[in-house]
Enzyme design. Structure first.
Site, PDB file in Angstrom:
ATOM      1  CG  HIS A 112      -1.896   1.114   1.260  1.00 29.68           C
ATOM      2  ND1 HIS A 112      -3.065   1.075   0.528  1.00 29.68           N
ATOM      3  CD2 HIS A 112      -1.885   2.304   1.896  1.00 29.68           C
ATOM      4  CE1 HIS A 112      -3.737   2.202   0.729  1.00 29.68           C
ATOM      5  NE2 HIS A 112      -3.044   2.965   1.551  1.00 29.68           N
ATOM      6  CG  ASP A 148      -5.655  -0.586   2.651  1.00 25.50           C
ATOM      7  OD1 ASP A 148      -5.274  -1.596   2.047  1.00 25.50           O
ATOM      8  OD2 ASP A 148      -6.180   0.397   2.090  1.00 25.50           O
TER       9      ASP A 148
HETATM   10  C1  GRF Z   1       0.575   0.258  -6.120  1.00 27.06           C
HETATM   11  O1  GRF Z   1       0.752   1.614  -5.831  1.00 27.06           O
HETATM   12  C2  GRF Z   1       0.168  -0.499  -4.889  1.00 27.06           C
HETATM   13  O2  GRF Z   1       0.720   0.010  -3.723  1.00 27.06           O
HETATM   14  C3  GRF Z   1      -1.326  -0.294  -4.862  1.00 27.06           C
HETATM   15  O3  GRF Z   1      -1.712  -0.362  -6.210  1.00 27.06           O
HETATM   16  C4  GRF Z   1      -0.614   0.033  -7.036  1.00 27.06           C
HETATM   17  C5  GRF Z   1      -0.386  -1.092  -7.989  1.00 27.06           C
HETATM   18  O4  GRF Z   1       0.592  -0.777  -8.940  1.00 27.06           O
HETATM   19  N1  GRF Z   1      -1.960  -1.288  -4.014  1.00 27.06           N
HETATM   20  P1  GRF Z   1       1.155  -1.911  -9.904  1.00 27.06           P
HETATM   21  O5  GRF Z   1      -0.053  -2.534 -10.605  1.00 27.06           O
HETATM   22  O6  GRF Z   1       1.904  -2.910  -9.072  1.00 27.06           O
HETATM   23  O7  GRF Z   1       2.030  -1.192 -10.878  1.00 27.06           O
END
Ligand code: GRF
Length: 195
Positions: A112, A148
């Site tokens: 997150h 979360d």
């Molecule tokens: C990331 O910022 C993650 O923290 C959040 O969603 C985004 C996913 O990015 N849960 P990706 O698909 O891994 O590029």
């Protein structure tokens, strides 16, 4: 009992964290194998990272199921069938029901883009800016029934810079996520589980 070093990665979109996990395994920084990448979105760009690495991909559309529980049970079966020991959510944009969470106790991780418990939920980078935060960062945590809110595995902070926008902050946090997530997975796999 140790957790099997067999990962199932769940995505909905871009998949840059998935790619970071694939790269960490290839570089020998993470001793694990990704058995399957599952997406709820058929054309999620991240599926390409899995295909390029020769990893099995499965698309399970939530639209094909009558209830959240039915969908979550299908996810559990797909993961169980492949011997997955640790589930890694990587931009998986679905809330998970107890049907899923209870099937993998202390075996689901999420990344997150904030320092939880600050700024859970959607657009955490914008939330940080709205609160005038001077630091933000990334968190890898265990997933429980609350959004979360599960126990933190690893966190890393970065400064919020003057002039940061949601996008510039998100980009810098994302780079932190890419280093942090494989480290956190390794830490969890190296722990001896007590359940
Ligand atoms: C990331 O910022 C993650 O923290 C959040 O969603 C985004 C996913 O990015 N849960 P990706 O698909 O891994 O590029």
């Amino acid at each position: 009992m140790p957790i099997a070093r067999v990962l199932g990665v769940l995505i909905s979109g871009r998949g840059s964290n998935l790619r970071a996990i694939i790269d960490a395994i290839a570089a020998g920084r993470l001793d694990a194998r990704i058995a399957v990448v599952i997406s709820n979105i058929a054309d999620a760009p991240g599926l390409e990272h899995a295909r390029n690495a020769g990893i099995e991909t499965v698309v399970l559309s939530h639209r094909a199921y009558a209830s959240r529980e039915d969908y979550d049970r299908a996810l559990v079966k797909a993961l169980d069938d492949r011997g997955v020991g640790l589930v890694c959510l990587a931009g998986f944009m679905r809330l998970l029901s107890p049907a899923f969470v209870d099937a993998f106790p202390n075996r689901i991780l999420n990344v997150h883009p904030s320092l939880l418990p600050n700024y859970p939920g959607l657009r955490p980078q914008q939330q940080a800016l709205d609160h005038g935060a001077s630091v933000s960062g990334a968190t890898v945590h265990f997933v429980n029934k609350d959004l979360d809110a599960g126990p933190v595995v690893l966190q890393r902070e970065i400064p919020v810079l003057p002039g940061d926008t949601e996008d510039t902050l998100a980009d810098r946090i994302l780079r932190i996520e890419h280093a942090l997530y494989p480290e956190a997975i390794a830490a969890v796999l190296n722990q001896v589980s007590h359940d």
